[in-house]
Design an enzyme around this catalytic site. Structure first.
Site, PDB file in Angstrom:
ATOM      1  NE  ARG A  72      -3.848   0.381   0.564  1.00  0.00           N
ATOM      2  CZ  ARG A  72      -4.902   0.201  -0.249  1.00  0.00           C
ATOM      3  NH1 ARG A  72      -5.045   0.989  -1.314  1.00  0.00           N
ATOM      4  NH2 ARG A  72      -5.769  -0.757  -0.021  1.00  0.00           N
ATOM      5  NE  ARG A  94      -2.861  -4.838  -7.075  1.00  0.00           N
ATOM      6  CZ  ARG A  94      -3.571  -4.293  -6.106  1.00  0.00           C
ATOM      7  NH1 ARG A  94      -3.069  -3.289  -5.405  1.00  0.00           N
ATOM      8  NH2 ARG A  94      -4.783  -4.732  -5.823  1.00  0.00           N
ATOM      9  CG  HIS A 163      -2.521   3.052  -8.005  1.00  0.00           C
ATOM     10  ND1 HIS A 163      -2.570   3.932  -6.960  1.00  0.00           N
ATOM     11  CD2 HIS A 163      -3.756   2.475  -8.077  1.00  0.00           C
ATOM     12  CE1 HIS A 163      -3.767   3.880  -6.400  1.00  0.00           C
ATOM     13  NE2 HIS A 163      -4.500   3.004  -7.063  1.00  0.00           N
ATOM     14  CG  ASP A 206     -12.332   6.008  -7.646  1.00  0.00           C
ATOM     15  OD1 ASP A 206     -11.490   6.132  -8.563  1.00  0.00           O
ATOM     16  OD2 ASP A 206     -12.742   4.900  -7.252  1.00  0.00           O
ATOM     17  CD  GLU A 265      -4.459   5.541  -9.736  1.00  0.00           C
ATOM     18  OE1 GLU A 265      -4.716   4.567 -10.473  1.00  0.00           O
ATOM     19  OE2 GLU A 265      -5.123   5.818  -8.727  1.00  0.00           O
TER      20      GLU A 265
END
Length: 294
Positions: A72, A94, A163, A206, A265
Site C-alpha cells: 500500500r 503487483r 498508481h 475517484d 495515475e
C-alpha cells in the site's frame, strides 16, 4: 510515513544494496543525487527522494510485507488490467516477484531494470505470453517506464496503470491541475461530469480524467512543494483519495492515512490497448519536484 528498517543481504553496486523487510526483497538506492527503495515483489517503487529531501511518494506504515499482499503506497504496477475489469483487482503484476535485470550507474543517478515473464500461474489468470520490464531511472527525478512485449503468436489487449501515491502534508489543502474539462465519476457508476480547473480533496475522489494533459501539477502549500507528474502512453489520468470513511476500513492504511497522499495515475483504464506479436507498448510516468526542474 516511517521508512522501513531493512536487513542488508549484500551490496549489488556502488549505490545499490539488496535488503529485506520481512519476506520482501528490496533494493535500497543511496546515490549522491537521490535515495530510493524498490520492492522486487510487485516491481514496486516504495520511496524516492532527491538528495536531502523528503520522499515524493507516500508509503503506508501499515503496509504488509509478506510477499503475497500488494504493498500500500509508493507506485504499484497495475497490469495487465486496471480496477475490477479482471481478477485479481488491478491485475497480477503487483502480486508477482520480479527479477533484477540490470543496474547502471552514472554521476547523475542510477538506472534499475526489473523483468517479469508469463508463467503457468499468470496464464491461468490471463492466457497470453509476454515479457514485461519496468525501468527506474533515478536522478533528481524518478522516471518509471513499464514496457510490455507480446511474445505470443496472436494479438492481445491490455489495460493498466502506474498508481502513484504522492506524499502531501494534508490532502484536504492540496490541489491538482492539468486534468482537463471532464471526468468519469467512479462514485456514480462512471457518470460523465464536467470538471473545474482544479481537483481538490475535501471529499473522497475517484475519477477518471479522459482529457487530462500529459503533465499534471500537484500543489501542496503546507508542504511548500509543487510536484510535476508527466505521463506517457496513458489514455487517461486517474485521481484518487479514499477519504476517511474508506481509509478506516483498510487494514493496511492508518486511519488518517488518506490525509498524507493523493494518487495521480497514468492509466489505460480499460483493456483496450492492442499489442501485436513481437511488438511492445510503454506506459510511463515521471515524478519531479518543481524545484529541481531544469
Amino acid at each position: 510515513m516511517t521508512l522501513p528498517s531493512l536487513h542488508v543481504e549484500r551490496q549489488l553496486s556502488a549505490s545499490v544494496d539488496l535488503c529485506y523487510r520481512q519476506s520482501v526483497p528490496i533494493l535500497r538506492v543511496a546515490h549522491p543525487s537521490c535515495s530510493a527503495t524498490i520492492s522486487l515483489f510487485g516491481g514496486h517503487l516504495i520511496t524516492f527522494a532527491p538528495s536531502g529531501e523528503k520522499s515524493l511518494t507516500w508509503m503506508s506504515d501499515n503496509a504488509i510485507y509478506d510477499a503475497k499482499t500488494p504493498l500500500r503506497g509508493g507506485v504499484p504496477i497495475c497490469w495487465p488490467w486496471f480496477g475490477n475489469t479482471g481478477q485479481p483487482s488491478h491485475g497480477f503484476a503487483r502480486r508477482q516477484m520480479w527479477q533484477l535485470a540490470k543496474i547502471e550507474e552514472t554521476p547523475e543517478g542510477a538506472t534499475i531494470q526489473l523483468e517479469l515473464f508469463d508463467s503457468e500461474a499468470s496464464r491461468a489468470l490471463w492466457p497470453h505470453r509476454f515479457h514485461a520490464t519496468v525501468t527506474f531511472t533515478l536522478t533528481h527525478q524518478a522516471d518509471i517506464a513499464l514496457t510490455v512485449t507480446n511474445t505470443d503468436k496472436h494479438p492481445w489487449t491490455m489495460g493498466g496503470a502506474l498508481h502513484s501515491y504522492l506524499a502531501v502534508e494534508d490532502s484536504e489543502q492540496v490541489n491538482v491541475e492539468g486534468v482537463g474539462c471532464q471526468y468519469l465519476d467512479n462514485f456514480a457508476a462512471g457518470k460523465q461530469c464536467p470538471a473545474p480547473g482544479k481537483v481538490t480533496f475535501q471529499e473522497p475522489v475517484d475519477r477518471i480524467y479522459t482529457g487530462a494533459k500529459e503533465t499534471l501539477t500537484l500543489t501542496d502549500p503546507l508542504g511548500n512543494r509543487r510536484l510535476k507528474v508527466n505521463n506517457r502512453g496513458a489514455t487517461s489520468a486517474v485521481i484518487w483519495n479514499p477519504g476517511q470513511a474508506a481509509a478506516v476500513k483498510m487494514a493496511d492504511m492508518e486511519d488518517n492515512g488518506y490525509l498524507k497522499f493523493v494518487c495521480i495515475e497514468a492509466a489505460i483504464e480499460q483493456p483496450t490497448q492492442v499489442v501485436h506479436p513481437r511488438q511492445s507498448y510503454t506506459l510511463a510516468t515521471q515524478l519531479l519536484d518543481e524545484r529541481y526542474q531544469g
